[in-house]
Design an enzyme around this catalytic site. Structure first.
Site, PDB file in Angstrom:
ATOM      1  N   ASN A  41       0.867  -1.179   0.000  1.00 43.20           N
ATOM      2  CA  ASN A  41       0.000   0.000   0.000  1.00 43.20           C
ATOM      3  C   ASN A  41       0.905   1.231   0.000  1.00 43.20           C
ATOM      4  OD1 ASN A  41      -1.724   2.093   0.495  1.00 43.20           O
ATOM      5  ND2 ASN A  41      -2.646   1.199   2.341  1.00 43.20           N
ATOM      6  N   VAL A  42       0.963   1.943  -1.111  1.00 43.35           N
ATOM      7  CA  VAL A  42       1.893   3.076  -1.199  1.00 43.35           C
ATOM      8  C   VAL A  42       1.547   4.205  -0.225  1.00 43.35           C
ATOM      9  CG1 VAL A  42       2.574   2.609  -3.599  1.00 43.35           C
ATOM     10  CG2 VAL A  42       0.678   4.217  -3.135  1.00 43.35           C
TER      11      VAL A  42
ATOM     12  N   ASN B 154       2.772   4.755 -10.298  1.00 44.34           N
ATOM     13  CA  ASN B 154       1.527   4.816 -11.065  1.00 44.34           C
ATOM     14  C   ASN B 154       0.275   4.684 -10.193  1.00 44.34           C
ATOM     15  OD1 ASN B 154      -0.279   4.079 -13.577  1.00 44.34           O
ATOM     16  ND2 ASN B 154      -0.482   2.372 -12.144  1.00 44.34           N
TER      17      ASN B 154
ATOM     18  N   SER C  93      -1.010  13.770 -14.258  1.00 49.85           N
ATOM     19  CA  SER C  93      -2.237  13.741 -15.075  1.00 49.85           C
ATOM     20  C   SER C  93      -2.395  15.082 -15.754  1.00 49.85           C
ATOM     21  CB  SER C  93      -3.449  13.505 -14.166  1.00 49.85           C
ATOM     22  OG  SER C  93      -4.639  13.799 -14.860  1.00 49.85           O
TER      23      SER C  93
ATOM     24  N   TYR D  96      -7.662  15.747  -6.624  1.00 50.63           N
ATOM     25  CA  TYR D  96      -6.848  15.015  -7.604  1.00 50.63           C
ATOM     26  C   TYR D  96      -5.864  15.957  -8.302  1.00 50.63           C
ATOM     27  CZ  TYR D  96      -6.197  11.694 -11.548  1.00 50.63           C
ATOM     28  OH  TYR D  96      -5.701  10.849 -12.504  1.00 50.63           O
TER      29      TYR D  96
ATOM     30  N   ALA E 127      -4.732  18.824  -7.205  1.00 45.58           N
ATOM     31  CA  ALA E 127      -3.722  19.289  -6.242  1.00 45.58           C
ATOM     32  C   ALA E 127      -2.644  18.222  -6.060  1.00 45.58           C
ATOM     33  CB  ALA E 127      -4.391  19.620  -4.903  1.00 45.58           C
TER      34      ALA E 127
ATOM     35  N   LYS F 216      -1.833  15.802  -8.182  1.00 46.29           N
ATOM     36  CA  LYS F 216      -1.071  15.593  -9.419  1.00 46.29           C
ATOM     37  C   LYS F 216      -0.136  16.782  -9.701  1.00 46.29           C
ATOM     38  CE  LYS F 216      -2.689  11.504 -10.553  1.00 46.29           C
ATOM     39  NZ  LYS F 216      -1.812  10.331 -10.511  1.00 46.29           N
TER      40      LYS F 216
ATOM     41  N   ILE G 129      -7.350   7.999 -20.766  1.00 43.91           N
ATOM     42  CA  ILE G 129      -6.924   6.649 -21.176  1.00 43.91           C
ATOM     43  C   ILE G 129      -7.994   5.644 -20.759  1.00 43.91           C
ATOM     44  CG2 ILE G 129      -5.035   4.966 -21.048  1.00 43.91           C
ATOM     45  CD1 ILE G 129      -4.081   7.773 -22.006  1.00 43.91           C
TER      46      ILE G 129
HETATM   47  N1  LIG Z   1      -6.980   6.526 -16.932  1.00 43.21           N
HETATM   48  C1  LIG Z   1      -6.732   7.795 -17.212  1.00 43.21           C
HETATM   49  O1  LIG Z   1      -7.305   8.393 -18.134  1.00 43.21           O
HETATM   50  C2  LIG Z   1      -5.698   8.545 -16.440  1.00 43.21           C
HETATM   51  C3  LIG Z   1      -5.406   9.853 -16.823  1.00 43.21           C
HETATM   52  C4  LIG Z   1      -4.439  10.560 -16.137  1.00 43.21           C
HETATM   53  C5  LIG Z   1      -3.771   9.972 -15.081  1.00 43.21           C
HETATM   54  N2  LIG Z   1      -4.077   8.703 -14.717  1.00 43.21           N
HETATM   55  C6  LIG Z   1      -3.333   8.134 -13.598  1.00 43.21           C
HETATM   56  O2  LIG Z   1      -2.795   6.888 -13.983  1.00 43.21           O
HETATM   57  C7  LIG Z   1      -2.684   6.026 -12.853  1.00 43.21           C
HETATM   58  C8  LIG Z   1      -3.393   4.710 -13.146  1.00 43.21           C
HETATM   59  O3  LIG Z   1      -4.752   4.976 -13.429  1.00 43.21           O
HETATM   60  P1  LIG Z   1      -5.745   3.870 -14.010  1.00 43.21           P
HETATM   61  O4  LIG Z   1      -6.685   4.575 -14.909  1.00 43.21           O
HETATM   62  O5  LIG Z   1      -5.010   2.686 -14.472  1.00 43.21           O
HETATM   63  O6  LIG Z   1      -6.559   3.519 -12.651  1.00 43.21           O
HETATM   64  P2  LIG Z   1      -7.127   2.132 -12.117  1.00 43.21           P
HETATM   65  O7  LIG Z   1      -8.084   2.482 -11.031  1.00 43.21           O
HETATM   66  O8  LIG Z   1      -7.641   1.294 -13.239  1.00 43.21           O
HETATM   67  O9  LIG Z   1      -5.832   1.420 -11.499  1.00 43.21           O
HETATM   68  C9  LIG Z   1      -5.167   1.948 -10.378  1.00 43.21           C
HETATM   69  C10 LIG Z   1      -4.475   0.831  -9.624  1.00 43.21           C
HETATM   70  O10 LIG Z   1      -3.834   1.419  -8.476  1.00 43.21           O
HETATM   71  C11 LIG Z   1      -4.060   0.569  -7.371  1.00 43.21           C
HETATM   72  N3  LIG Z   1      -3.995   1.323  -6.112  1.00 43.21           N
HETATM   73  C12 LIG Z   1      -4.902   2.204  -5.632  1.00 43.21           C
HETATM   74  N4  LIG Z   1      -4.510   2.645  -4.430  1.00 43.21           N
HETATM   75  C13 LIG Z   1      -3.333   2.041  -4.147  1.00 43.21           C
HETATM   76  C14 LIG Z   1      -2.454   2.091  -3.032  1.00 43.21           C
HETATM   77  N5  LIG Z   1      -2.714   2.844  -1.960  1.00 43.21           N
HETATM   78  N6  LIG Z   1      -1.328   1.339  -3.068  1.00 43.21           N
HETATM   79  C15 LIG Z   1      -1.072   0.546  -4.138  1.00 43.21           C
HETATM   80  N7  LIG Z   1      -1.883   0.448  -5.200  1.00 43.21           N
HETATM   81  C16 LIG Z   1      -3.000   1.189  -5.209  1.00 43.21           C
HETATM   82  C17 LIG Z   1      -5.437  -0.021  -7.605  1.00 43.21           C
HETATM   83  O11 LIG Z   1      -5.638  -1.214  -6.853  1.00 43.21           O
HETATM   84  C18 LIG Z   1      -5.425  -0.244  -9.108  1.00 43.21           C
HETATM   85  O12 LIG Z   1      -4.938  -1.520  -9.446  1.00 43.21           O
HETATM   86  C19 LIG Z   1      -3.278   6.805 -11.677  1.00 43.21           C
HETATM   87  O13 LIG Z   1      -2.240   7.449 -10.975  1.00 43.21           O
HETATM   88  C20 LIG Z   1      -4.168   7.822 -12.360  1.00 43.21           C
HETATM   89  O14 LIG Z   1      -4.373   8.955 -11.559  1.00 43.21           O
HETATM   90  C21 LIG Z   1      -5.026   7.961 -15.353  1.00 43.21           C
END
Ligand SMILES: NC(=O)c1ccc[n+]([C@@H]2O[C@H](COP(=O)([O-])OP(=O)(O)OC[C@H]3O[C@@H](n4cnc5c(N)ncnc54)[C@H](O)[C@@H]3O)[C@@H](O)[C@H]2O)c1
Length: 246
Positions: free
Chosen positions: A63-64, A90, A142, A154, A156, A158, A187
């Site tokens: 858990n980060v 990530n 992001s 979010y 703040a 990022k 994405i």
């Molecule tokens: N999908 C998008 O369009 C998008 C756009 C910009 C930024 N992001 C960023 O990309 C990253 C991944 O997003 P995603 O769309 O794959 O999200 P997602 O929810 O599909 O996956 C996120 C993963 O992070 C894990 N996670 C959550 N809290 C955690 C913790 N405390 N410790 C360890 N793992 C944890 C979750 O279990 C999950 O597997 C995130 O940082 C998100 O903010 C996503």
């Protein structure tokens, strides 16, 4: 051709979504990937998928948002492999609402995971990378870091990741460690699939390429930043959003 043979990489939040795409890509390029996430089942299945394809990975549940857990992830990886070449921060969550309706818990949880979580991994990783005088840190920020309605917490967090990235790049540059941030646009993952159809259409309408991104689009950029070819790129904030303008 990028070859990450012999490199050890940690990817947080790689049970699914973007993180999984990044883990698969780094493994495809021959890195050994420590697949880390809160989600135990997803962590094991991503690592299994990589190993089944003849590449190399191991699961690590962490858990980060908890500093002891993040520290264990870094320290046990170093103990086992003797080094740490690439860290991709990530893991992230969102708890969107307008500021005037935002509960303190929604603010705090998003800051704890998306900002403090990056610090929690980077801090011990920076100790190791300074010592070995090499390393790549890639933080997932992001496009929302510049501000997005309904995402005060979010955005703040990022934006904080951008500041953390730039400062760490200055501190670690002379130690041959690069630190960059990537700002994905919109994405297609479980996180974005959760939005209503009209919001999906609105987001896609803001993208020059006319489609949502795929995890591979982001993973390709991370592969490049992890490679020898990117050794002189640091402190950068790179948009991977198909030309999205929020
Ligand atoms: N999908 C998008 O369009 C998008 C756009 C910009 C930024 N992001 C960023 O990309 C990253 C991944 O997003 P995603 O769309 O794959 O999200 P997602 O929810 O599909 O996956 C996120 C993963 O992070 C894990 N996670 C959550 N809290 C955690 C913790 N405390 N410790 C360890 N793992 C944890 C979750 O279990 C999950 O597997 C995130 O940082 C998100 O903010 C996503």
């Amino acid at each position: 051709m990028i070859d990450l043979n012999g490199k050890v990489a940690i990817v947080t939040g790689s049970a699914r979504g973007l993180g999984k795409g990044i883990a698969l890509k780094l493994a495809e390029l021959n890195a050994h990937v420590v697949v880390s996430d809160l989600n135990e089942e997803g962590t094991s299945s991503t690592a299994q998928e990589i190993n089944d394809s003849g590449k190399s990975a191991e699961p690590f549940v962490a858990n980060v948002a908890e500093s002891a857990s993040a520290k264990r992830l870094v320290e046990e990886t170093v103990q086992k492999h003797g080094k740490l070449d690439i860290v991709v921060n990530n893991a992230g969550i969102n708890k969107d609402s307008m500021l005037h309706k935002m509960e303190e818990s929604a603010w705090q949880q998003v800051i704890d995971v998306n900002l403090t979580g990056v610090y929690n991994v980077m801090q011990p990783a920076s100790i190791q990378m300074r010592e070995q005088q090499a390393g790549r840190i890639i933080n997932i920020s992001s496009a929302s870091w510049l501000g997005n309605v309904g995402q005060a917490n979010y955005s703040a967090a990022k934006a904080g990741v951008v500041g953390l990235t730039k400062t760490a790049s200055r501190e670690l540059g002379k130690k041959n460690v690069t630190v960059n941030a990537i700002c994905p646009g919109f994405i297609e993952t479980d996180m974005t699939r959760a939005v209503p159809e009209n919001v999906w259409d609105l987001m896609v309408s803001k993208i020059s390429m006319g489609r949502a991104g795929k995890p591979e689009d982001v993973a390709n950029c991370i592969a490049f930043l992890s490679s020898d070819q990117a050794e002189y790129i640091t402190g950068e904030v790179i948009n991977v959003g198909g030309g999205m303008v929020l």
